[in-house]
Design a protein around this motif. Structure first.
Motif, mmCIF file in Angstrom:
data_model
loop_
_atom_site.group_PDB
_atom_site.id
_atom_site.type_symbol
_atom_site.label_atom_id
_atom_site.label_comp_id
_atom_site.label_asym_id
_atom_site.label_seq_id
_atom_site.Cartn_x
_atom_site.Cartn_y
_atom_site.Cartn_z
ATOM 1 N N PHE A 89 31.989 48.599 49.002
ATOM 2 C CA PHE A 89 32.916 47.830 49.322
ATOM 3 C C PHE A 89 32.817 46.231 48.849
ATOM 4 O O PHE A 89 32.543 45.479 50.123
ATOM 5 C CB PHE A 89 33.626 48.068 50.682
ATOM 6 C CG PHE A 89 33.906 49.444 51.181
ATOM 7 C CD1 PHE A 89 35.253 49.775 51.091
ATOM 8 C CD2 PHE A 89 32.941 50.440 51.359
ATOM 9 C CE1 PHE A 89 35.660 51.048 51.263
ATOM 10 C CE2 PHE A 89 33.244 51.760 51.598
ATOM 11 C CZ PHE A 89 34.611 52.013 51.703
ATOM 12 N N PRO A 90 32.878 45.956 47.805
ATOM 13 C CA PRO A 90 32.580 44.385 47.530
ATOM 14 C C PRO A 90 33.434 43.342 47.921
ATOM 15 O O PRO A 90 34.630 43.671 47.967
ATOM 16 C CB PRO A 90 32.460 44.374 45.906
ATOM 17 C CG PRO A 90 33.501 45.459 45.287
ATOM 18 C CD PRO A 90 33.389 46.435 46.489
ATOM 19 N N LYS A 91 32.887 42.597 48.607
ATOM 20 C CA LYS A 91 33.597 41.194 48.840
ATOM 21 C C LYS A 91 33.693 40.239 47.677
ATOM 22 O O LYS A 91 32.735 40.569 46.707
ATOM 23 C CB LYS A 91 33.104 40.388 50.183
ATOM 24 C CG LYS A 91 33.287 41.206 51.208
ATOM 25 C CD LYS A 91 33.037 40.385 52.539
ATOM 26 C CE LYS A 91 32.920 41.187 53.799
ATOM 27 N NZ LYS A 91 34.270 41.632 54.300
ATOM 28 N N CYS B 254 25.964 46.557 48.776
ATOM 29 C CA CYS B 254 25.376 47.457 49.396
ATOM 30 C C CYS B 254 24.416 47.190 50.538
ATOM 31 O O CYS B 254 24.271 47.395 51.598
ATOM 32 C CB CYS B 254 24.599 48.504 48.353
ATOM 33 S SG CYS B 254 23.265 49.362 48.798
ATOM 34 N N THR B 255 23.708 46.035 50.076
ATOM 35 C CA THR B 255 22.833 45.166 51.169
ATOM 36 C C THR B 255 23.555 44.772 52.310
ATOM 37 O O THR B 255 22.866 44.969 53.489
ATOM 38 C CB THR B 255 21.886 44.122 50.284
ATOM 39 O OG1 THR B 255 21.354 44.429 49.217
ATOM 40 C CG2 THR B 255 20.869 43.621 51.309
ATOM 41 N N PRO C 142 32.737 49.135 56.625
ATOM 42 C CA PRO C 142 32.786 50.385 55.973
ATOM 43 C C PRO C 142 31.760 50.350 55.091
ATOM 44 O O PRO C 142 31.516 49.374 54.273
ATOM 45 C CB PRO C 142 34.280 50.223 55.304
ATOM 46 C CG PRO C 142 34.566 48.933 54.923
ATOM 47 C CD PRO C 142 34.062 47.968 56.282
ATOM 48 N N TYR C 143 31.002 51.380 54.876
ATOM 49 C CA TYR C 143 29.812 51.498 53.964
ATOM 50 C C TYR C 143 29.953 52.579 52.855
ATOM 51 O O TYR C 143 30.726 53.469 53.245
ATOM 52 C CB TYR C 143 28.603 51.543 54.625
ATOM 53 C CG TYR C 143 28.032 52.375 55.303
ATOM 54 C CD1 TYR C 143 28.455 52.583 56.818
ATOM 55 C CD2 TYR C 143 27.489 53.596 54.656
ATOM 56 C CE1 TYR C 143 27.982 53.666 57.468
ATOM 57 C CE2 TYR C 143 27.177 54.669 55.695
ATOM 58 C CZ TYR C 143 27.271 54.546 56.945
ATOM 59 O OH TYR C 143 26.736 55.516 57.753
ATOM 60 N N GLY C 144 29.525 52.437 51.875
ATOM 61 C CA GLY C 144 29.723 53.560 50.563
ATOM 62 C C GLY C 144 28.703 54.127 50.331
ATOM 63 O O GLY C 144 27.455 54.283 51.205
ATOM 64 N N LEU C 145 28.584 55.131 49.356
ATOM 65 C CA LEU C 145 27.454 56.067 49.016
ATOM 66 C C LEU C 145 26.235 55.420 48.843
ATOM 67 O O LEU C 145 25.103 55.739 49.300
ATOM 68 C CB LEU C 145 27.781 56.777 47.729
ATOM 69 C CG LEU C 145 28.637 57.933 47.864
ATOM 70 C CD1 LEU C 145 28.626 58.554 46.350
ATOM 71 C CD2 LEU C 145 27.760 58.920 48.670
#
Lengths: 101, 994, 416
Positions: free
Chosen positions: B631-633, B642-643, B840-843
């Motif tokens: 979910f990039p800002k 991701c980090t 929220p975090y992704g795969l």
């Protein structure tokens, strides 16, 4: 290919998934078998060896895009003519326990 | 050659509409045809005789036939993205604005440079390329092959994406009738009158077949008129479906047929939102094949010259299209059908110079026809050679006694007899049988449920066609369970179809072509025989006979007969090559249908997809699922996002949609026993309200899948599977229950789609969850410890399920709600946790956390690993039978040298490692012998502040602490890594139990 | 007679009447040192290498139909050595090396075309799997290149890069892979074997294997009994049937694989390309036709033909990959019978019956293996032990667990 599912009627083979030979039998009666030991040959047969006949073949199909029943189809594999389609659970219930001749 | 003009259109007659002129172009030349024309008939009417070039010798070619068998008159139809190479002009319906161009020629059709190949012909004999181009070896790809490829091929395929649509549909019927000539029409009428569901498929755009091309009478009416009346009767029958412009291209098992309907090929472009073609899957109880017969050319010298045409085609152009293929004709034949050719041509005003028949004893009817036309009847004579280059100018024949006679002409109408179109009878393996009387291969064993009628069955006369058709129609309807209809067979002539063999001119001058398109001559067949390629399949493959776009429709039988002669065997002993579908070439688009582009495969979205999209997710393809990857800002790349997500989760709380994991609801008195058999570890001891990680093996002892199973009640479990294996595991459970152990009283059903599930992870996860749970529910560590599960009420009465599971290694939960609340759940969590910094975090973040925690996933569960390889050897219980336990004991599966799960960290800070790299000892050459295993997963670990990963390595666990290389040759990376225990993060599990 | 541009010229000038038969048409002798059952690519290659490498002179190949009538004449002509597992890669690389010198060796132009084999990947996990494989190839001295999307686009601009359901991310390229004219392989080996005295006996079906005291001593055929010191089975899809004549039951199932060719068109596809979001492979023959295929139909079959669902699936994949081919027409489709093994890899080994040797389990990868298969089978027959290249292809590996399961799908033949 058209397969007459005993529950759903005749359907195209795209609705079904194939597993293979329905005549091999899991040796449930030999749970303690170990590689190289007694009973292992039965397991090896079950998992790996197939008659692969060029003729009538009893085989397992799964009506995966239908009623999800497993079926035993008797099919001539040179002409693909289907002689019988049976519900696998009914066939399985009618057979003797594994290990009995 | 005559100048293109309308001069070749007859003033009256035919099935063309003289009130509707149709403009088209051929090689840029503007021409005009009529509605009802094919491209070929319009070219004939315009006096265009040169239409193409042959494959190998680039010989000038005209129109040979009037149907699907055409080998010569191939064009590039249309232009740009709709360009269709190799289109048979004889089968292309004319439409206004049609653009056609000749192909396989340069710079122009009349002056084709590669016609020089004709001079080189002696060197280009059958199979010449197998004997040369071998030196030097490196020249093949660089020099010879590019030249050959450029010279070969025929037309040019379109380069842009096909702009048209294709669709598919299935038709079920009692009786399928293929072909609407006299036999097919009669069969369809008979079956239709019984009330049976009939499908009549016709290749042409009008029904009637040869009835439209012959000057014949049925019940005293002109044949074409009778056909039109029959078509009208069929159209009025409610249970009859008539599919014109439809080719049944293949017969498949159990009454299934493939057909393609050309919905818009007769239009400049398909109507808006309309399809160009539709593929029909036709499922028929009975089939009547009335596919007719294909006329054979005669094999004599330069028999390929433009203007040398099949006799039946010449009649078709004259009778159906009112177009004259020539002004002065020679008819040359070995059969009684020639009488009708002479009569038809003569009636149209063609001056028939001669009727040349190889038989000495000919019927009075033939004599009468010749006399009536004023044609010289030359009996016992054989054609030797056609003269002329761009168009035939004369035919030289040898009369009895060896005298040569030459007849000036611009049309040679030839007939070598008829070949029944038995193709569909042999698609299921049926072998056609040679019939010496008919001089034809007739249908042998047939597909179940099929009957063959009319010319396709060797019943060539009109009377026989009507009779056999009617009877087969009645029989098919009756067999399908309908009362026999009352059918009166119409009266028609039983004309003579006597034929005598003339497989080749015994003294042909020049090249005598057998396969026109592929330029296979009698010399090639002799050479094939000489070089031991004598079986029909060797002949075909060595000379390429029958391998052109017409698949040998006009050539195969002549070739078999020649080979039989050379071998000194009867044709029946030589046999025929195998007919394969499709009957005529079928567009790939039609066979593919609408499954292209984004619609190639379905896209599965979770119930929370829209929320994720709004939250800015970048999605990743996972099988057919789309899952949120990160979910990039603003300003973040995937790694930065991701980090951040990992840090936010480990530092506070994150949420992640895990709904794609397979969920299987398992219930019944024997559920516990069942799970003990399908899992390698024990599930029966699980307490109600608890969940446990489970491992499944395949029967061959390798790992199949993993996941957690929760015991929701005494007889009620909820199993989870990996996303990738959800379907396979479900099928496996059904197999076990229905086939292996049918007496177990267990029901299993997939509920993947019914539940949305979110991971809520991080030290603040309990606090966040407490806020969305309805009041009064205690999820404290004591009340709801690690691996607890149970029903909960949340979001104001939604009945959900809570599981205390952790893939991330954090204090974590998975919360499930009915999928209808799948969109509301993440919104509620995000709203409730705003002050907690819920993220929220992704795969990608999930993957980082699982690597840090040493959990295995798809890259390790690759079907080649054992439980022990993954460090899970203790999960294979030795106290019970389970799927795979016995086979897992095989020596190679317990070999201590197997590659085993290990962790690693890149030694040099900031340097990446990558999945797929192989482990090598430092200083070791990159060779197979030195290969120690491979990296299965790698990531930047915020926890380790460096690149870490997991891998499978020979005796890996014994080497923890040592340094090796992760060598990635294809990416040109080679980094030193330190081997680590695979659990980098919280090895004691304090956090997830906290 | 030796084939060369000179023989071609001199024969052309003599009206092509002086060409000799490519092979004799002998009647079977009463006995041979070695009888190979199956006159397909593998059987013919085995006979050739038995004669050439091992110096055997008294060899027959018996074939129930015509030479090359099995899968060597009905495949999609692809050759490559881009394998993952150590049991496979060196074998297939040896095969590719033999391909590279084949034409000069057997004096027959089989049109070995090293045009490159490009495997496309469409996801990160697929890329990682290809990287693993590419590295495994390089460890065996095999060429491998990882391409990104631009790299793929440069080679094959006609693929769908803009609207694909599974966008192409890149590919693994083996430049030395390519295609070979399949029939020519059978004919070339046949001619070369015949020149070394091998009897090629066509239309001679084996109806029985005579076993005396545990040793195979000959074959019953439709042309009578033929004695044999050793018997090698190279019967592909019919292996189970023939091996059963000697009482063997094998880890094989026979399945149908369909293949397709389009009408010929001018050059458009320059490599072999495989689609990673499904199972589809395509190349263009020198004659111009697109030659392509996909998955097996998935059910046991000896019928050499398949059904519509697989056909439609293959077309969907092709059209999805190459959106310009919709108007191109399929000219012909057919089927061949594959000897699908239980781990997806072949068997070249002795059998429990002394004097009987087995070459089978090629699944649908047998064509590319033809030279090495023949070479290794010849070695195994002549020396009574496998060569290092086929050391992993043991029949007993299913019992020991030393499987070679490239796909990791287990003992389910139709998933390999």
């Amino acid at each position: 290919m058209r397969i007459r599912c005993p529950h759903c009627g005749e359907r195209g083979n795209e609705e079904f998934a194939y597993l293979g030979d329905a005549t091999v039998r899991r040796p449930d009666h030999l749970p303690e078998a170990r590689a190289g030991g007694e009973g292992f040959a039965d397991w090896y047969d079950y998992v790996y060896l197939r008659d692969n006949p060029a003729g009538e073949h009893r085989e397992l199909w799964h009506h995966v895009h239908g009623c999800r029943s497993w079926l035993v189809v008797t099919r001539e594999v040179r002409s693909h003519a289907i002689a019988a389609v049976e519900d696998a659970r009914a066939v399985a219930r009618a057979r003797k326990p594994a290990g009995e001749a | 050659m005559a100048t293109p003009s309308h001069s070749r259109r007859l003033p009256q007659g035919g099935l063309v509409d003289r009130t509707r002129p149709v403009a088209f172009t051929f090689d840029g030349q503007r021409l005009v045809g009529l509605a009802g024309d094919t491209l070929a008939s319009a070219l004939v009417a315009n006096g265009v005789t040169l239409v193409g070039r042959s494959f190998k010798y680039h010989r000038p070619r005209g129109i040979l036939s009037a149907g699907a068998e055409e080998p010569n008159a191939l064009v590039e139809l249309r232009a740009g993205a709709r360009r269709e190479p190799n289109t048979r002009a004889t089968a292309a319906e004319l439409y206004d604005g049609l653009v056609a161009a000749s192909q396989n020629r340069w710079p122009s059709l009349r002056f084709d440079v590669l016609a020089v190949n004709q001079l080189l012909a002696p060197f280009l004999s059958a199979g010449f390329y197998y004997k040369t181009f071998m030196w030097p070896a490196s020249f093949w790809e660089k020099v010879y092959e590019p030249l050959i490829r450029r010279a070969a091929g025929l037309g040019r395929a379109a380069e842009a994406h096909d702009p048209d649509r294709y669709e598919k549909a299935t038709l079920h019927c009692d009786v399928l009738v293929i072909g609407s000539g006299p036999a097919g029409l009669m069969a369809a009428l008979a079956a239709g009158r019984s009330g049976a569901r009939v499908v009549l498929a016709e290749d042409d755009f009008i029904l009637g077949g040869r009835l439209n091309a012959e000057d014949a009478a049925i019940d005293g009416r002109p044949a074409a008129e009778w056909a039109a009346a029959a078509a009208a009767e069929l159209a009025a029958m409610p249970e009859v479906t008539v599919l014109a412009r439809t080719t049944v291209f293949g017969a498949y098992d159990h009454g299934a047929y493939g057909a393609v309907e050309r919905l818009a090929d007769h239009l400049p472009t398909p109507p808006e939102h309309g399809a160009r073609q539709r593929m029909w899957r036709i499922v028929a109880k009975r089939t009547v094949l009335a596919s007719g017969a294909i006329e054979r050319p005669l094999v004599f010298g330069d028999n390929d010259r433009p203007g040398v045409m099949l006799a039946g085609a010449a009649r078709t152009y004259v009778n159906r299209f009112a177009a004259l293929p020539g002004h002065r004709a020679v008819v040359v034949a070995n059969n009684d059908d020639a009488a009708r050719t002479v009569a038809a041509l003569s009636a149209a005003g063609v001056h028939v110079q001669a009727l040349v028949d190889c038989r000495t004893d000919v019927s009075p009817a033939l004599r009468a026809a010749a006399d009536a036309a004023g044609a010289r009847l030359v009996t016992g004579a054989v054609p030797l050679r056609a003269h002329g280059r761009m168009c035939v100018q004369a035919l030289e024949v040898e009369e009895p006694g060896g005298r040569h006679a030459t007849f000036d002409c611009d049309l040679v109408a030839m007939s070598g007899g008829w070949t029944p179109a038995v193709h569909l009878t042999s698609h299921l393996g049926g072998r056609p049988v040679w019939d010496e009387r008919a001089l034809a291969f007739l249908p042998g064993s047939l597909p179940p449920g099929m009957a063959v009628v009319g010319a396709a069955a060797g019943a060539f006369s009109l009377d026989e066609c009507l009779t056999t058709g009617a009877y087969a129609g009645i029989e098919a309807a009756t067999a399908a369970g309908f009362a026999p209809p009352a059918v009166e067979v119409p009266r028609a002539e039983r004309e003579s179809t006597a034929v005598a063999p003339l497989w080749r001119s015994p003294r042909a001058g020049g090249k005598a072509f057998v396969d026109f398109q592929n330029d296979v001559t009698t010399d090639d067949i002799e050479l094939s025989h000489r070089e031991a390629f004598r079986s029909v399949e060797h002949l075909k493959r060595y000379t390429t006979l029958g391998m052109a776009t017409d698949q040998g429709k006009t050539s195969n039988v002549n070739a078999m007969a020649l080979m039989a002669e050379l071998k000194g065997e009867p044709i029946s002993a030589v046999g025929t090559t195998t007919f394969r579908p499709p009957y005529t070439p079928v567009a790939i688009g039609a066979l593919a249908g609408h499954h292209r582009g984004k619609a190639f495969r379905p896209t599965r979205l979770t119930a929370a997809h829209e929320w994720a999209r709004e939250a800015g997710a970048e999605f990743i393809e996972t099988g057919v699922w789309l899952r949120a990857g990160w979910f990039p800002k603003p300003g973040e790349d995937w790694l930065a996002a991701c980090t951040r997500e990992v840090k936010a989760t480990r530092g506070g709380v994150g949420i992640c949609d895990v709904s794609t994991l397979g969920k299987i609801d398992i219930q019944g008195p024997d559920a516990a026993r069942f799970l003990d058999r399908v899992y390698s570890n024990t599930m029966s001891t699980l307490l109600v309200g608890k969940a446990r990680y489970g491992l499944m093996l395949r029967e061959d002892g390798f790992v199949f899948d993993d996941g957690t199973t929760a015991r929701l009640g005494e007889q009620h479990y909820l199993m989870t599977t990996t996303t990738a294996k959800a379907g396979e595991v479900m099928a496996h459970l059904e197999f076990c229950l229905q086939w292996l152990w049918p007496d177990l009283d267990v029901q299993a059903v997939s509920v993947t789609e019914q539940w949305t599930q979110f991971a809520v992870a991080g030290p603040q996860s309990r606090a966040l969850l407490q806020r969305v749970l309805d009041p009064g529910q205690d999820i404290s560590n004591d009340a709801f410890p690690y691996l607890a599960c149970g029903p909960v009420s949340l979001m104001g009465g939604v009945q959900g399920r809570l599981f205390r599971l952790s893939f991330s290694g954090e204090l974590a939960y998975e919360i499930g709600v009915p999928a209808g609340f799948g969109d509301a759940l993440p919104r509620a969590l995000m709203a409730a946790g705003a002050d907690l910094g819920v993220t929220p975090y992704g795969l990608e973040a999930m993957s980082v956390m699982r690597i840090e925690k040493g959990h295995v996933a798809g890259a390790e569960l690759n079907g080649q690993t054992t439980a022990a390889d993954l460090g899970l050897g203790k999960m294979v219980s030795q106290k019970k039978d389970c799927i795979g336990r016995v086979m897992a004991t095989r020596p190679a599966l317990v070999d201590p040298d197997r590659e085993t799960l290990v962790g690693f960290k890149v030694v040099e800070p900031g340097v990446r490692a990558s999945a797929g790299a192989h482990f090598l000892d430092i200083g070791a050459e990159p060779t197979l012998e030195n290969d120690l295993g491979h990296v299965t997963a790698a990531c930047f670990s915020p926890h380790e502040n460096g690149w870490i990963g997991l891998g499978l390595m020979k005796r890996g666990p014994e080497r923890i602490g040592q340094r090796v290389r992760a060598w990635d040759g294809v990416r040109k990376r080679d980094v030193v890594v330190e081997l680590r225990h695979p659990v980098f993060f919280d090895p004691q599990g304090e956090r997830l139990r906290g | 007679m030796r084939y060369s541009v000179f023989s071609l010229l001199s024969q052309a000038l003599a009206g092509n009447t002086g060409w000799r038969p490519a092979w004799r048409d002998p009647q079977p002798r009463s006995a041979y040192d070695v009888v190979i059952v199956g006159g397909g690519g593998h059987g013919l290659a085995t006979a050739y290498y038995l004669a050439k490498v091992h110096g055997l002179r008294n060899i027959a190949v018996v074939e129930k139909g015509y030479l090359g009538s099995g899968n060597v004449g009905r495949n999609t002509t692809i050759v490559r050595s881009n394998y993952l597992l150590p049991g496979n890669t060196p074998f297939y690389e040896w095969s590719l090396k033999l391909w590279e010198g084949l034409e000069q060796d057997i004096n027959y132009n089989a049109m070995v075309s090293q045009r490159g084999v490009l495997n496309l990947y469409h996801s990160d996990s697929q890329r990682d799997a290809y990287v693993r494989r590419g590295n495994a190839m390089m460890l065996c001295g095999v060429d491998a290149e990882l391409l990104d999307q631009d790299g793929v686009r440069r080679l094959a601009p006609y693929l769908d890069f803009d609207n694909a359901r599974f966008p192409i991310q890149g590919g693994l390229l083996q430049k030395r892979g390519g295609t070979v004219r399949h029939d020519a392989v059978a004919w070339g080996y046949a001619r070369a074997a015949d020149l070394r005295g091998v009897d090629l006996i066509q239309n001679c079906e084996v109806t029985g294997i005579r076993v005396e005291n545990g040793r195979a001593v000959g074959v019953e055929t439709t042309k009578g009994f033929i004695g044999a010191g050793k018997i090698g089975l190279a019967c592909a899809g019919n292996t189970s049937r023939v091996a059963a004549m000697a009482g063997l039951r094998l880890p094989l199932e026979s399945h149908v694989l369909q293949a397709f060719v389009s009408e010929g068109v001018k050059p458009m596809i320059d490599q072999v390309i495989t689609f990673g979001a499904g199972h589809f492979y395509v190349s263009q023959s020198d004659k111009g036709g697109l030659v392509f295929g996909g998955d097996i139909d998935g059910y046991n079959s000896y019928a050499q033909r398949g059904n519509l669902p697989t056909i439609e699936d293959v077309m969907e994949e092709g059209f999805a990959l190459m959106p310009s081919i919709g108007r191109l027409r399929v000219l012909r489709h057919w089927g061949g019978i594959m000897d699908m093994s239980m781990d997806g890899s072949p068997i070249i080994d002795r059998t429990p019956v002394e004097g009987l040797y087995l070459n089978c389990g090629w699944c649908y990868g047998g064509f590319k293996a033809t030279p090495a298969s023949g070479w290794c089978f010849a070695h195994t027959i002549a020396r009574d032990e496998p060569h290092a290249y086929n050391a992993a292809y043991r029949l007993d590996r299913f019992a020991t667990g030393r499987l070679i399961d490239e796909k990791g799908t287990g003992s389910t033949p139709n998933k390999h």
